[in-house]
Design a protein around this motif. Structure first.
Motif, PDB file in Angstrom:
ATOM      1  N   UNK A  12       0.666  -1.244  -0.061  1.00 40.51           N
ATOM      2  CA  UNK A  12       0.090   0.032  -0.039  1.00 40.51           C
ATOM      3  C   UNK A  12       0.729   1.319  -0.026  1.00 40.51           C
ATOM      4  N   UNK A  13       2.128   1.312  -0.053  1.00 40.88           N
ATOM      5  CA  UNK A  13       2.981   2.248   0.034  1.00 40.88           C
ATOM      6  C   UNK A  13       3.133   3.134  -1.402  1.00 40.88           C
ATOM      7  N   UNK A  14       3.045   4.375  -1.178  1.00 37.03           N
ATOM      8  CA  UNK A  14       3.148   5.238  -2.364  1.00 37.03           C
ATOM      9  C   UNK A  14       4.642   5.121  -2.891  1.00 37.03           C
ATOM     10  N   UNK A  19      10.533   4.967  -2.629  1.00 31.10           N
ATOM     11  CA  UNK A  19      11.780   5.683  -2.918  1.00 31.10           C
ATOM     12  C   UNK A  19      12.404   6.289  -1.995  1.00 31.10           C
ATOM     13  N   UNK A  20      11.685   6.863  -0.960  1.00 29.92           N
ATOM     14  CA  UNK A  20      12.585   7.532   0.261  1.00 29.92           C
ATOM     15  C   UNK A  20      13.073   6.491   1.282  1.00 29.92           C
ATOM     16  N   UNK A  21      12.213   5.551   1.272  1.00 30.06           N
ATOM     17  CA  UNK A  21      12.795   4.258   2.227  1.00 30.06           C
ATOM     18  C   UNK A  21      13.936   3.670   1.760  1.00 30.06           C
ATOM     19  N   UNK A  22      13.931   3.427   0.402  1.00 30.02           N
ATOM     20  CA  UNK A  22      15.189   2.548  -0.217  1.00 30.02           C
ATOM     21  C   UNK A  22      16.590   3.684  -0.257  1.00 30.02           C
ATOM     22  N   UNK A  23      16.109   4.990  -0.425  1.00 30.91           N
ATOM     23  CA  UNK A  23      17.087   5.867  -0.345  1.00 30.91           C
ATOM     24  C   UNK A  23      17.813   6.001   1.128  1.00 30.91           C
ATOM     25  N   UNK A  72      13.218  -0.702  10.106  1.00 34.64           N
ATOM     26  CA  UNK A  72      12.733   0.521   9.970  1.00 34.64           C
ATOM     27  C   UNK A  72      12.151   0.729   8.892  1.00 34.64           C
ATOM     28  N   UNK A  73      12.744   0.528   7.597  1.00 31.06           N
ATOM     29  CA  UNK A  73      11.982   0.631   6.331  1.00 31.06           C
ATOM     30  C   UNK A  73      11.634  -0.244   5.409  1.00 31.06           C
ATOM     31  N   UNK A  74      11.621  -1.409   5.811  1.00 32.05           N
ATOM     32  CA  UNK A  74      11.066  -2.613   5.447  1.00 32.05           C
ATOM     33  C   UNK A  74       9.673  -2.429   5.010  1.00 32.05           C
ATOM     34  N   UNK A  75       8.749  -2.196   6.061  1.00 36.78           N
ATOM     35  CA  UNK A  75       7.544  -2.042   6.156  1.00 36.78           C
ATOM     36  C   UNK A  75       7.017  -1.113   5.112  1.00 36.78           C
ATOM     37  N   UNK A  76       7.919   0.076   4.452  1.00 32.24           N
ATOM     38  CA  UNK A  76       7.414   0.921   3.476  1.00 32.24           C
ATOM     39  C   UNK A  76       7.662   0.300   1.932  1.00 32.24           C
ATOM     40  N   UNK A  77       9.180  -0.166   2.058  1.00 31.02           N
ATOM     41  CA  UNK A  77       9.345  -0.506   0.588  1.00 31.02           C
ATOM     42  C   UNK A  77       9.930  -1.868   0.512  1.00 31.02           C
ATOM     43  N   UNK A  78       9.786  -2.698   1.533  1.00 32.19           N
ATOM     44  CA  UNK A  78      10.392  -4.095   1.425  1.00 32.19           C
ATOM     45  C   UNK A  78      11.888  -4.273   1.803  1.00 32.19           C
ATOM     46  N   UNK A  93       8.908 -12.513  -8.612  1.00 33.91           N
ATOM     47  CA  UNK A  93       7.673 -12.038  -8.756  1.00 33.91           C
ATOM     48  C   UNK A  93       7.125 -11.396  -7.421  1.00 33.91           C
ATOM     49  N   UNK A  94       7.911 -10.902  -6.688  1.00 34.63           N
ATOM     50  CA  UNK A  94       7.617 -10.240  -5.359  1.00 34.63           C
ATOM     51  C   UNK A  94       7.560  -8.635  -5.597  1.00 34.63           C
ATOM     52  N   UNK A  95       8.219  -8.015  -6.624  1.00 26.43           N
ATOM     53  CA  UNK A  95       8.022  -6.778  -6.871  1.00 26.43           C
ATOM     54  C   UNK A  95       7.776  -6.451  -8.361  1.00 26.43           C
ATOM     55  N   UNK A  96       6.704  -5.644  -8.514  1.00 26.58           N
ATOM     56  CA  UNK A  96       6.436  -5.324 -10.135  1.00 26.58           C
ATOM     57  C   UNK A  96       7.711  -4.643 -10.615  1.00 26.58           C
ATOM     58  N   UNK A  97       7.849  -5.160 -12.104  1.00 23.53           N
ATOM     59  CA  UNK A  97       8.839  -4.447 -12.692  1.00 23.53           C
ATOM     60  C   UNK A  97       8.941  -3.099 -12.979  1.00 23.53           C
ATOM     61  N   UNK A  98       7.566  -2.459 -12.744  1.00 23.58           N
ATOM     62  CA  UNK A  98       7.623  -0.826 -13.165  1.00 23.58           C
ATOM     63  C   UNK A  98       8.305  -0.188 -11.918  1.00 23.58           C
ATOM     64  N   UNK A  99       8.326  -0.824 -10.795  1.00 22.06           N
ATOM     65  CA  UNK A  99       9.036  -0.137  -9.729  1.00 22.06           C
ATOM     66  C   UNK A  99      10.565  -0.412  -9.485  1.00 22.06           C
TER      67      UNK A  99
END
Length: 260
Positions: A12-14, A19-23, A72-78, A93-99
Motif C-alpha cells: 500500500x506504500x506510495x 523511494x524515500x525508504x530505499x534511499x 525501520x524501512x522494510x514495512x514501507x519499501x520491502x 514475482x515479489x516486486x512489480x517490474x515498473x518499480x
C-alpha cells in the motif's frame, strides 16, 4: 522483504515513500559500512594509534545496518537497499517490474549520499586521513592489484556471484508471504555478516552494486575501471537465485503461480 502473511507488506506504500525508504536504507548501509571500514577498522586514525576493529567490525557494521534498516524501512519499501536484491525480488514475482527503476535510482542516490557523508567527515580530520583513504581506494572493491588479498578476476567474480545468490535465497525464504519470519531483517543481516567474513579479504565485499559504485566514485579511475565486475556478477547471482528458488524451495503451488 515481505511480511510473512498472505501479501507483501509494502503493497500500500506510495512510490515516493518507497523511494524515500530505499534511499534512507541504502544511505544507512553505505554510511555504516564505509564509515566502519575507514574510521574504526584501522589501527590508526591518521593521528594516533587506536584499537581497530578489523574485518570483524566491518562485517558487523553492515549486518547491523541492514538489520536496523530492514526493521525501520522494510514495512514501507520491502527493505532491499541493493539493486541485486531488487532484481531478484522482481524476477521472483515479489516486486512489480515498473518499480525496479525507481528502487535502483533511489538506492544509487542513497549509496552516493552515504559515501559522500563519510568523505565529508574524513575531510574534517587534520593530517592526511582523507588522502590516505582516497589513495587506498576509499574502501572500494577490486581485483588483481586492487584486491586486498591480490585475488584475480575469477575468484572475485565467483565470490560476488555466490555471496549474492546466497543473500537472495535467504531474502526470498525469510520474507516468503506465508512461510517467512517477522525476524527477516535480522536473518538477512546475519547472512550478510557471514558473507562478508568470506568476501572482505578477497575483494572488499561488494554484494551490492550501489555500494560499489558509491565508493568507486571517490576511489578514482582505477577503481571505476573495475566497478563493472561488482555490478555484473551480483546481478547475475541474484538472477540465478531468483530463478532457482521456486524450483528448489517453494511449494509446488507457488512455483506454478503466475507472477505479478
Amino acid at each position: 522483504m515481505t511480511n510473512p502473511q498472505n501479501r507483501p507488506f509494502p503493497a500500500a506504500s506510495r512510490p515516493a515513500s518507497r523511494a524515500a525508504a530505499e534511499f534512507a536504507g541504502t544511505f544507512l548501509l553505505v554510511f555504516g559500512l564505509i564509515g566502519a571500514a575507514l574510521l574504526t577498522s584501522p589501527d590508526s586514525n591518521g593521528h594516533a594509534d587506536q584499537p581497530g576493529t578489523g574485518l570483524l567490525g566491518v562485517a558487523l557494521a553492515l549486518g547491523l545496518a541492514v538489520t536496523a534498516g530492514g526493521f525501520a524501512f522494510g514495512p514501507i519499501s520491502g527493505g532491499h537497499f541493493n539493486p541485486a536484491v531488487t532484481l531478484g525480488t522482481a524476477i521472483a514475482g515479489r516486486l512489480p517490474w515498473g518499480l525496479v527503476p525507481l528502487y535502483v535510482i533511489a538506492q544509487l542516490l542513497g549509496g552516493f549520499a552515504g559515501a559522500t557523508t563519510v568523505y565529508g567527515l574524513l575531510s574534517g580530520a587534520q593530517g592526511g586521513t582523507l588522502d590516505t583513504a582516497v589513495a587506498g581506494g576509499f574502501a572500494s572493491n577490486g581485483f588483481g592489484a586492487l584486491s586486498p588479498g591480490l585475488y584475480d578476476l575469477l575468484p572475485v567474480a565467483a565470490v560476488e556471484l555466490i555471496a549474492t545468490a546466497v543473500l537472495v535465497f535467504v531474502v526470498l525464504a525469510a520474507t516468503h508471504p506465508t512461510k517467512g519470519t517477522p525476524l527477516a531483517p535480522l536473518v538477512i543481516g546475519l547472512t550478510l555478516t557471514s558473507m562478508l567474513f568470506v568476501a572482505l579479504p578477497i575483494d572488499n565485499a561488494s554484494i551490492n552494486p550501489a555500494r560499489s559504485i558509491a565508493t568507486a566514485i571517490f576511489g578514482g579511475p582505477d577503481w571505476l575501471g573495475q566497478v563493472w565486475v561488482f555490478i555484473l556478477f551480483p546481478l547475475v547471482g541474484a538472477a540465478i537465485a531468483a530463478l532457482l528458488y521456486p524450483r528448489l524451495f517453494a511449494p509446488r503451488e507457488e512455483a506454478a503461480a503466475p507472477r505479478s
